[in-house]
Write a protein that holds these residues in place. Structure first.
Motif, PDB file in Angstrom:
ATOM      1  N   GLY A 272      29.020  69.270 -71.739  1.00  0.00           N
ATOM      2  CA  GLY A 272      29.087  68.377 -72.895  1.00  0.00           C
ATOM      3  C   GLY A 272      28.488  69.021 -74.132  1.00  0.00           C
ATOM      4  N   GLY A 273      27.380  69.739 -73.955  1.00  0.00           N
ATOM      5  CA  GLY A 273      26.765  70.446 -75.077  1.00  0.00           C
ATOM      6  C   GLY A 273      27.683  71.504 -75.656  1.00  0.00           C
ATOM      7  N   TYR A 274      28.410  72.216 -74.776  1.00  0.00           N
ATOM      8  CA  TYR A 274      29.345  73.225 -75.273  1.00  0.00           C
ATOM      9  C   TYR A 274      30.491  72.563 -76.031  1.00  0.00           C
ATOM     10  N   LEU A 275      31.008  71.454 -75.532  1.00  0.00           N
ATOM     11  CA  LEU A 275      32.097  70.757 -76.222  1.00  0.00           C
ATOM     12  C   LEU A 275      31.644  70.243 -77.585  1.00  0.00           C
ATOM     13  N   GLU A 276      30.403  69.742 -77.673  1.00  0.00           N
ATOM     14  CA  GLU A 276      29.850  69.322 -78.965  1.00  0.00           C
ATOM     15  C   GLU A 276      29.717  70.516 -79.910  1.00  0.00           C
ATOM     16  N   PHE A 277      29.247  71.648 -79.381  1.00  0.00           N
ATOM     17  CA  PHE A 277      29.132  72.873 -80.176  1.00  0.00           C
ATOM     18  C   PHE A 277      30.500  73.284 -80.707  1.00  0.00           C
ATOM     19  N   GLU A 278      31.499  73.317 -79.843  1.00  0.00           N
ATOM     20  CA  GLU A 278      32.844  73.723 -80.244  1.00  0.00           C
ATOM     21  C   GLU A 278      33.410  72.778 -81.302  1.00  0.00           C
ATOM     22  N   ASN A 279      33.199  71.479 -81.131  1.00  0.00           N
ATOM     23  CA  ASN A 279      33.670  70.505 -82.112  1.00  0.00           C
ATOM     24  C   ASN A 279      32.961  70.685 -83.449  1.00  0.00           C
ATOM     25  N   ALA A 280      31.642  70.924 -83.412  1.00  0.00           N
ATOM     26  CA  ALA A 280      30.887  71.152 -84.643  1.00  0.00           C
ATOM     27  C   ALA A 280      31.395  72.395 -85.368  1.00  0.00           C
ATOM     28  N   CYS A 281      31.742  73.432 -84.627  1.00  0.00           N
ATOM     29  CA  CYS A 281      32.273  74.657 -85.244  1.00  0.00           C
ATOM     30  C   CYS A 281      33.591  74.374 -85.954  1.00  0.00           C
ATOM     31  N   LYS A 282      34.446  73.610 -85.302  1.00  0.00           N
ATOM     32  CA  LYS A 282      35.770  73.306 -85.868  1.00  0.00           C
ATOM     33  C   LYS A 282      35.677  72.408 -87.095  1.00  0.00           C
ATOM     34  N   THR A 283      34.788  71.432 -87.070  1.00  0.00           N
ATOM     35  CA  THR A 283      34.755  70.453 -88.154  1.00  0.00           C
ATOM     36  C   THR A 283      33.910  70.885 -89.342  1.00  0.00           C
ATOM     37  N   SER A 284      32.926  71.752 -89.149  1.00  0.00           N
ATOM     38  CA  SER A 284      32.037  72.095 -90.266  1.00  0.00           C
ATOM     39  C   SER A 284      32.341  73.431 -90.916  1.00  0.00           C
ATOM     40  N   SER A 285      33.227  74.208 -90.345  1.00  0.00           N
ATOM     41  CA  SER A 285      33.448  75.548 -90.890  1.00  0.00           C
ATOM     42  C   SER A 285      34.296  75.533 -92.153  1.00  0.00           C
ATOM     43  N   GLY A 286      35.182  74.552 -92.292  1.00  0.00           N
ATOM     44  CA  GLY A 286      36.092  74.542 -93.431  1.00  0.00           C
ATOM     45  C   GLY A 286      37.217  75.546 -93.292  1.00  0.00           C
ATOM     46  N   LEU A 287      37.297  76.200 -92.141  1.00  0.00           N
ATOM     47  CA  LEU A 287      38.331  77.199 -91.887  1.00  0.00           C
ATOM     48  C   LEU A 287      39.341  76.660 -90.886  1.00  0.00           C
ATOM     49  N   PRO A 288      40.571  77.180 -90.937  1.00  0.00           N
ATOM     50  CA  PRO A 288      41.506  76.836 -89.863  1.00  0.00           C
ATOM     51  C   PRO A 288      40.949  77.349 -88.530  1.00  0.00           C
ATOM     52  N   GLU A 289      41.255  76.650 -87.456  1.00  0.00           N
ATOM     53  CA  GLU A 289      40.720  77.010 -86.139  1.00  0.00           C
ATOM     54  C   GLU A 289      40.994  78.467 -85.784  1.00  0.00           C
ATOM     55  N   SER A 290      42.119  78.993 -86.208  1.00  0.00           N
ATOM     56  CA  SER A 290      42.487  80.382 -85.886  1.00  0.00           C
ATOM     57  C   SER A 290      41.573  81.400 -86.568  1.00  0.00           C
ATOM     58  N   GLU A 291      40.832  80.983 -87.595  1.00  0.00           N
ATOM     59  CA  GLU A 291      39.959  81.910 -88.311  1.00  0.00           C
ATOM     60  C   GLU A 291      38.489  81.794 -87.934  1.00  0.00           C
ATOM     61  N   ILE A 292      38.157  80.871 -87.047  1.00  0.00           N
ATOM     62  CA  ILE A 292      36.772  80.747 -86.600  1.00  0.00           C
ATOM     63  C   ILE A 292      36.513  81.807 -85.531  1.00  0.00           C
ATOM     64  N   GLU A 293      35.458  82.556 -85.711  1.00  0.00           N
ATOM     65  CA  GLU A 293      35.088  83.568 -84.727  1.00  0.00           C
ATOM     66  C   GLU A 293      33.987  83.017 -83.835  1.00  0.00           C
ATOM     67  N   TYR A 294      34.140  83.258 -82.535  1.00  0.00           N
ATOM     68  CA  TYR A 294      33.129  82.844 -81.574  1.00  0.00           C
ATOM     69  C   TYR A 294      32.469  84.093 -80.996  1.00  0.00           C
ATOM     70  N   TRP A 295      31.181  84.034 -80.835  1.00  0.00           N
ATOM     71  CA  TRP A 295      30.398  85.132 -80.308  1.00  0.00           C
ATOM     72  C   TRP A 295      29.587  84.622 -79.129  1.00  0.00           C
ATOM     73  N   PHE A 296      29.186  85.543 -78.274  1.00  0.00           N
ATOM     74  CA  PHE A 296      28.225  85.184 -77.234  1.00  0.00           C
ATOM     75  C   PHE A 296      27.270  86.338 -77.010  1.00  0.00           C
ATOM     76  N   ARG A 297      26.072  85.993 -76.578  1.00  0.00           N
ATOM     77  CA  ARG A 297      25.043  86.983 -76.237  1.00  0.00           C
ATOM     78  C   ARG A 297      24.543  86.622 -74.854  1.00  0.00           C
ATOM     79  N   LEU A 298      24.637  87.578 -73.949  1.00  0.00           N
ATOM     80  CA  LEU A 298      24.305  87.359 -72.558  1.00  0.00           C
ATOM     81  C   LEU A 298      22.968  88.011 -72.226  1.00  0.00           C
ATOM     82  N   SER A 299      22.094  87.268 -71.582  1.00  0.00           N
ATOM     83  CA  SER A 299      20.802  87.792 -71.156  1.00  0.00           C
ATOM     84  C   SER A 299      21.008  88.935 -70.161  1.00  0.00           C
ATOM     85  N   ASN A 300      20.174  89.964 -70.253  1.00  0.00           N
ATOM     86  CA  ASN A 300      20.219  91.074 -69.294  1.00  0.00           C
ATOM     87  C   ASN A 300      19.945  90.604 -67.870  1.00  0.00           C
ATOM     88  N   ARG A 301      19.249  89.486 -67.730  1.00  0.00           N
ATOM     89  CA  ARG A 301      18.933  88.962 -66.400  1.00  0.00           C
ATOM     90  C   ARG A 301      20.198  88.605 -65.611  1.00  0.00           C
TER      91      ARG A 301
END
Length: 161
Positions: free
Chosen positions: A19-48
């Motif tokens: 649910g937190g990820y879906l809220e994050f994704e929705n916030a990215c789409k609605t607050s960026s002001g960009l078309p969905e195709s232009e939003i870049e998603y990144w991730f950082r993975l712990s070495n653990r």
């Protein structure tokens, strides 16, 4: 264009994390002001994740100038499967199994380098206490072992590494 392999991790194991990820994704789409195709998603993975099979993944969306939103959740190394064995490999020569995830709790056992321990669950239960990462164990005794401070190389490894 670079051809990237699929990352070797999974996340979103609870309704809360998903649910937190879906809220994050929705916030990215609605607050960026960009078309969905232009939003870049990144991730950082712990070495653990690669070292013990469990850790954190942090996601972020980017509008070309700054990160807009972030979300963190538990991640597991997909190719590791069910992790029921971790090998001690500590710069100190071993680790202490404690009754609680703090340095002030009772020492239950000392485990030397090369010996193995079993996490209580897969993915492992991880607690951040006192600037240390703690892993819940079911064997050789029920307790907690420190995987080191946030910036350390850790005290544990997957048994098959």
């Amino acid at each position: 264009m670079q051809n990237w392999d699929a990352p070797d991790f999974d996340s979103g194991f609870s309704n809360l994390e998903l649910g937190g990820y879906l809220e994050f994704e929705n916030a990215c789409k609605t607050s960026s002001g960009l078309p969905e195709s232009e939003i870049e998603y990144w991730f950082r993975l712990s070495n653990r994740v690669n070292r013990i099979g469990t850790g954190k993944v942090e996601y972020a969306c980017w509008n070309g100038k700054r990160f807009l939103h972030t979300h963190a959740s538990t991640a597991i190394k997909s190719s590791a499967g069910f992790v029921d064995c971790l090998r001690v490999k500590s710069a100190a020569g071993g680790v202490l199994i404690m009754s609680e995830p703090t340095n002030q709790s009772t020492i239950l056992r000392v485990i030397a380098n090369g010996k193995t321990v079993k996490p209580s669950y897969s993915p492992a239960i991880i607690s951040n206490q006192g600037n240390r990462i703690w892993i819940s164990l079911s064997s050789p005794v029920k307790g907690w072992v420190s995987d080191g401070v946030f910036s350390s190389k850790g005290n544990l490894r997957l048994c098959n590494l």
